[in-house]
Design a protein around this motif. Structure first.
Motif, short mmCIF file in Angstrom:
data_model
loop_
_atom_site.label_atom_id
_atom_site.label_comp_id
_atom_site.label_asym_id
_atom_site.label_seq_id
_atom_site.Cartn_x
_atom_site.Cartn_y
_atom_site.Cartn_z
N LEU A 1 0.84 -1.20 0.00
CA LEU A 1 0.00 0.00 0.00
C LEU A 1 0.87 1.25 0.00
N CYS A 2 1.91 1.27 0.84
CA CYS A 2 2.81 2.43 0.92
C CYS A 2 3.54 2.66 -0.40
N ALA A 7 9.77 4.65 3.19
CA ALA A 7 11.14 4.36 3.62
C ALA A 7 11.16 3.90 5.08
N LYS A 8 10.38 4.55 5.92
CA LYS A 8 10.34 4.18 7.34
C LYS A 8 9.74 2.79 7.54
N GLN A 9 8.71 2.48 6.77
CA GLN A 9 8.10 1.14 6.86
C GLN A 9 9.09 0.06 6.43
N LEU A 44 12.39 0.25 6.42
CA LEU A 44 13.47 0.14 7.42
C LEU A 44 13.01 -0.62 8.65
N ALA A 45 11.76 -0.36 9.08
CA ALA A 45 11.22 -1.06 10.25
C ALA A 45 11.10 -2.56 9.97
N ALA A 46 10.89 -2.91 8.70
CA ALA A 46 10.77 -4.32 8.32
C ALA A 46 12.13 -4.95 8.03
N GLY A 47 13.21 -4.18 8.20
CA GLY A 47 14.55 -4.70 7.96
C GLY A 47 14.93 -4.80 6.50
N ARG A 48 14.24 -4.06 5.65
CA ARG A 48 14.48 -4.12 4.21
C ARG A 48 15.23 -2.85 3.77
N GLU A 71 15.92 -2.03 -0.12
CA GLU A 71 14.72 -1.52 -0.81
C GLU A 71 14.42 -0.09 -0.37
N ALA A 72 14.63 0.17 0.91
CA ALA A 72 14.39 1.53 1.43
C ALA A 72 15.28 2.52 0.69
N GLU A 73 16.55 2.17 0.51
CA GLU A 73 17.48 3.06 -0.21
C GLU A 73 17.02 3.29 -1.65
N GLN A 74 16.58 2.23 -2.31
CA GLN A 74 16.11 2.36 -3.70
C GLN A 74 14.94 3.32 -3.78
N TRP A 75 14.00 3.18 -2.84
CA TRP A 75 12.83 4.06 -2.86
C TRP A 75 13.20 5.49 -2.48
N ILE A 76 14.17 5.65 -1.60
CA ILE A 76 14.62 7.01 -1.24
C ILE A 76 15.17 7.70 -2.49
N HIS A 77 15.99 7.00 -3.25
CA HIS A 77 16.55 7.59 -4.48
C HIS A 77 15.45 7.89 -5.50
N LYS A 78 14.48 6.97 -5.62
CA LYS A 78 13.34 7.22 -6.52
C LYS A 78 12.60 8.47 -6.09
N GLY A 79 12.38 8.57 -4.78
CA GLY A 79 11.64 9.72 -4.24
C GLY A 79 12.36 11.03 -4.49
N ILE A 80 13.67 11.05 -4.24
CA ILE A 80 14.45 12.27 -4.46
C ILE A 80 14.37 12.70 -5.92
N ASN A 81 14.51 11.75 -6.83
CA ASN A 81 14.42 12.07 -8.27
C ASN A 81 13.03 12.54 -8.66
#
Length: 198
Positions: free
Chosen positions: A134-135, A149-151, A153-157, A160-170
């Protein structure tokens, strides 16, 4: 009391919009709403409808008139009722439409608030595996990459969090520099945890 509470919230919101009294009117209305939220758990409505009533009141509250809702949420609610609430809110999310003339920021803000409640209902209803997908959809829809990203990271992933952070910044750096800055801060925290000082 619940019926009066709904009318009070609607009329009170209009009154607060027109008043110029440094928050006194809002404070008085909020005090009355505290009584409504105490009565809510004692009403004859089914528990999932009580929960939906409280969610709607908070979603429609623009002036912090529903601070007393925490009295209602302190009560233990069954996972089955959270599950039913999640279904109702997911249905609402599917048909979510912005108010006519509403700007994109306001629309995204309202949708994000609804999604926050969906996430809480899914979590308490034992449907945690539905939260990250959903997120992911909502990050693309409203730019809510921080929540995703927080979800993750909380799930230990972390990867994937880094990939989405870069997508978000772009995706949003030109539109929302504040969110972009927060995404970079999360990335920096990840690097600190990895002791990647460079």
């Amino acid at each position: 009391v619940i019926g009066l509470g709904k009318r009070l919230l609607e009329a009170g919101t209009q009154q607060v919009e027109m008043s110029d009294d440094e928050g006194e009117t809002a404070g008085e209305i909020a005090a009355c709403m505290d009584v409504v939220f105490k009565a809510l758990s004692q009403s004859t409505m089914p528990p999932d409808e009580q929960m939906l009533w409280a969610v709607d009141a908070e979603l429609n509250d623009e002036y912090e008139l529903c601070g007393g809702a925490e009295v209602f949420w302190e009560h233990q609610h069954a996972p089955a009722d959270w599950d039913t609430l999640a279904e109702k809110l997911l249905q609402r999310l599917k048909t979510f439409a912005p108010t006519r003339g509403e700007d994109r920021f306001s629309r995204d803000y309202q949708r994000d608030r609804l999604v926050d409640w969906v996430i809480m209902a899914l979590e308490n209803g034992g449907r945690r595996d539905e939260i990250i997908p959903l997120c992911e959809r909502e990050a693309v829809e409203t730019g809510s990459y921080i929540r995703l990203a927080k979800q993750l990271l909380a799930a230990g992933r972390r990867e994937e969090a880094e990939q989405w952070i870069h997508k978000g910044i772009n995706a949003i750096q030109n539109r929302w520099p504040g969110i972009t800055s927060e995404l970079r801060a999360i990335l920096r925290e990840i690097r600190e945890q990895e002791e990647d000082w460079l």
